[in-house]
Design an enzyme around this catalytic site. Structure first.
Site, PDB file in Angstrom:
ATOM      1  N   VAL A  28      16.605  36.138  25.976  1.00  0.00           N
ATOM      2  CA  VAL A  28      15.557  36.018  25.134  1.00  0.00           C
ATOM      3  C   VAL A  28      15.976  35.496  23.589  1.00  0.00           C
ATOM      4  CG1 VAL A  28      14.156  37.841  25.971  1.00  0.00           C
ATOM      5  CG2 VAL A  28      15.988  38.329  24.386  1.00  0.00           C
ATOM      6  N   ALA A  29      17.185  35.383  23.601  1.00  0.00           N
ATOM      7  CA  ALA A  29      17.952  34.866  22.373  1.00  0.00           C
ATOM      8  C   ALA A  29      19.273  34.348  22.768  1.00  0.00           C
ATOM      9  CB  ALA A  29      17.878  36.005  21.190  1.00  0.00           C
ATOM     10  N   ASP A  36      25.794  38.908   7.653  1.00  0.00           N
ATOM     11  CA  ASP A  36      25.169  37.648   8.607  1.00  0.00           C
ATOM     12  C   ASP A  36      23.798  37.772   8.456  1.00  0.00           C
ATOM     13  OD1 ASP A  36      25.514  35.384   9.956  1.00  0.00           O
ATOM     14  OD2 ASP A  36      26.182  36.457  11.745  1.00  0.00           O
ATOM     15  N   VAL A  59      21.319  37.384  24.427  1.00  0.00           N
ATOM     16  CA  VAL A  59      20.828  38.651  24.715  1.00  0.00           C
ATOM     17  C   VAL A  59      19.772  38.308  25.657  1.00  0.00           C
ATOM     18  CG1 VAL A  59      19.146  40.349  23.478  1.00  0.00           C
ATOM     19  CG2 VAL A  59      21.010  39.105  22.182  1.00  0.00           C
ATOM     20  N   ALA A  87      22.857  32.694  20.791  1.00  0.00           N
ATOM     21  CA  ALA A  87      23.449  32.578  19.211  1.00  0.00           C
ATOM     22  C   ALA A  87      24.722  31.914  19.570  1.00  0.00           C
ATOM     23  CB  ALA A  87      23.433  33.815  18.428  1.00  0.00           C
ATOM     24  N   SER A  88      25.562  31.772  18.557  1.00  0.00           N
ATOM     25  CA  SER A  88      26.915  30.961  18.784  1.00  0.00           C
ATOM     26  C   SER A  88      27.925  31.820  19.392  1.00  0.00           C
ATOM     27  CB  SER A  88      27.220  30.583  17.288  1.00  0.00           C
ATOM     28  OG  SER A  88      27.203  31.672  16.523  1.00  0.00           O
ATOM     29  N   ILE A  89      27.765  33.149  19.217  1.00  0.00           N
ATOM     30  CA  ILE A  89      28.695  34.032  19.835  1.00  0.00           C
ATOM     31  C   ILE A  89      28.487  34.692  21.189  1.00  0.00           C
ATOM     32  CG2 ILE A  89      30.297  36.151  19.653  1.00  0.00           C
ATOM     33  CD1 ILE A  89      31.208  33.929  17.707  1.00  0.00           C
TER      34      ILE A  89
END
Length: 525
Positions: free
Chosen positions: A128-129, A289, A136, A131-133
């Site tokens: 669903v998401a 962040d 999810v 990111a750079s790290i």
């Protein structure tokens, strides 16, 4: 081997810069004909038909997580970037390309030693998401009581550490060059700044540490009724995978949808400032962040209009000295007491001791005075910081690495505030909070708290005093008469000292009360 690794990574960065035409973004902005000619020569044979903003975003994604983080920070500064670049970089907040779901499943099963179907009631393979790290996935989990709850699973990207170490190695090397070749190298402390980022980036790769950060922030924010932080499910938290309460909200970047839903947008902007200053000055532990991809707003009836905070891989911490110094600086700024700001810089050792207070005061006034009494749409903290940087260079101000995250977060807060409510007066919103904090630091309440903190030590020592005195008197000694006389004289001095301390304490408490009343009159008149 490490040297060759840095060389290879450096060559790859240069290749990506040329491949996506990022050199054109820089060289074409110069007016010198020969530089513009160089830009045209470098662009021969390349396909640069895509818009410049798209090429920049794609290049940052190819270069890896550190560069994606850099783009995320830039995307919040729409006042400093062209509109097209800011819009494109905003996609880095929540649209970083995901990695394979098969890899995510394998990571989860390796962490917990069971098949995914045995761990969760349901598992959504589509992330669903991303990111750079990490990315999810949503799932449902049956608890020990048999109750099924919705959860979010955060899975670390594979092979992150080697890439980050290469980039950090390059940054350390470049920091060494800056420190040795630049006249500002010693003052800017580039190696310490890189070390600070190294610490936080490596912390972000340990998801258990992120879960602990979330738990601490959740405790700190209880009772404030401004923000929701997901509960961590500790039975399912490992360095590569963490499972937490699923949060439902609307991304804060969707301002029109929030407004249509009935959210008070100006209040939301003020609450964001309050949250930031509470975490920084009350707790000394803040979410560092806070880009739009990590912030949502709850539309549930029982928590309507509250922030939802996500992604706690990077948090900042401040010591009591840091908090007091910053609060005094902010308070002096809000009161336009530039002389006190200059004195604080000298007292802290951030500028040479022989710096003239009046000269530093005049320079700070010239930077800050034009920006007061203006809404956020008419000022830019980025411009203020840039001018302060120019001033600090003149006065040889040493950059404090522990405050780098705070500066970054403050810029993020301004970026969010600018999107939510351009009419927001950042100064007047923050001023009452800081004034109350300062009063709490010097008033009787703070004195009582300090006495309460020391009470266990006093409670342990006081009962031992009669026994220690008895043991001392029982020991055989020569010249007892003379020693007893000395002891009696010492006791008389002690009695006089106690009387003095009691009178001084009473006078101190009375002075605090007078001082507090005086500060109330001074601050609010």
């Amino acid at each position: 081997m490490m040297r060759w690794g840095r060389f290879g990574r450096g060559a790859f960065i240069v290749f990506i810069v040329l491949r996506y035409g990022l050199d054109e973004l820089v060289l074409s902005s110069f007016q010198k004909p020969w530089i513009r000619m160089l830009a045209r020569v470098l662009s021969v044979g390349r396909d640069l038909r895509s818009p410049r903003a798209v090429r920049l975003r794609e290049a940052l994604e190819r270069l890896g997580p550190i560069f994606v983080k850099f783009g995320q920070v830039l995307s919040t500064r729409r006042d400093l970037l062209p509109w097209d670049i800011a819009e494109e970089l905003a996609k880095l907040q929540d649209r970083v390309p995901p990695f394979s779901s098969d890899i995510a499943v394998a990571t989860i099963e390796r962490a917990f030693g069971k098949p995914v179907d045995e761990i969760f009631e349901t598992f959504e393979r589509q992330p669903v998401a991303s990111a750079s790290i990490a990315q999810v996935h949503f799932a449902t989990l049956r608890g020990k009581t048999g109750h099924v709850r919705e959860v979010a699973i955060k899975v670390l990207r594979p092979d992150m550490l080697p890439v980050i170490q290469k980039d950090l190695s390059l940054m350390r090397m470049m920091a060494g060059w800056v420190e040795s070749l630049s006249a500002d190298g010693k003052r800017l402390k580039p190696r310490e700044v890189v070390a600070e980022f190294d610490k936080y980036l490596n912390d972000e790769l340990d998801l258990v540490r992120e879960a602990a950060n979330a738990a601490q922030l959740r405790r700190n924010m209880q009772g404030l009724d401004l923000v929701l932080i997901p509960e961590m499910i500790w039975d399912f938290c490992q360095p590569e995978v963490i499972v937490m309460e699923r949060m439902n909200g609307l991304p804060i970047s969707q301002v029109d949808r929030l407004r249509d839903a009935g959210v008070d947008i100006p209040k939301l902007a003020r609450d964001g400032v309050t949250l930031f200053f509470t975490q920084v000055f009350r707790d000394g532990f803040f979410h560092a962040d806070m880009h739009p991809g990590n912030i949502q707003v709850s539309l549930a009836p029982e928590t309507f209009g509250r922030y939802i905070s996500l992604d706690f891989g990077i948090v900042g911490t401040l010591t009591e000295y840091d908090k007091e110094y910053l609060a005094q600086n902010f308070t002096a700024f809000f009161r336009r007491d530039y002389k006190r700001v200059a004195e604080l810089h000298i007292e802290s050792g951030w500028v040479p001791a022989d710096t003239r207070v009046d000269e530093l005061e005049s320079a700070i006034r010239a930077v800050c005075e034009p920006y007061f009494d203006r809404p956020l749409k008419e000022i830019s903290l980025g411009m203020v910081l840039m001018r302060l940087f120019q001033t600090s260079r003149r006065f040889q101000v040493e950059i404090q690495p522990q405050l780098v995250l705070l500066q970054k977060t403050l810029l993020n807060i301004e970026g969010l505030g600018r999107q939510l409510d351009p009419e927001l007066d950042l100064w007047s919103t923050a001023k009452p909070f800081l004034e109350k904090w300062m009063l709490d630091q010097i008033g009787p309440k703070k004195l009582l708290e300090q006495l309460k903190d020391q009470a266990p030590l006093y409670a342990k020592l006081l009962p031992q005093l009669p026994r220690l005195l008895h043991d001392y008197l029982k020991q055989p000694r020569q010249n007892d008469a003379r020693q007893i006389e000395q002891l009696l004289a010492e006791q008389r001095r002690t009695n006089r000292l106690l009387q003095t301390l009691i009178y001084t304490g009473l006078g101190f408490v009375f002075s605090l009360l007078v001082l507090q009343v005086g500060m109330h009159l001074q601050l609010f008149t």
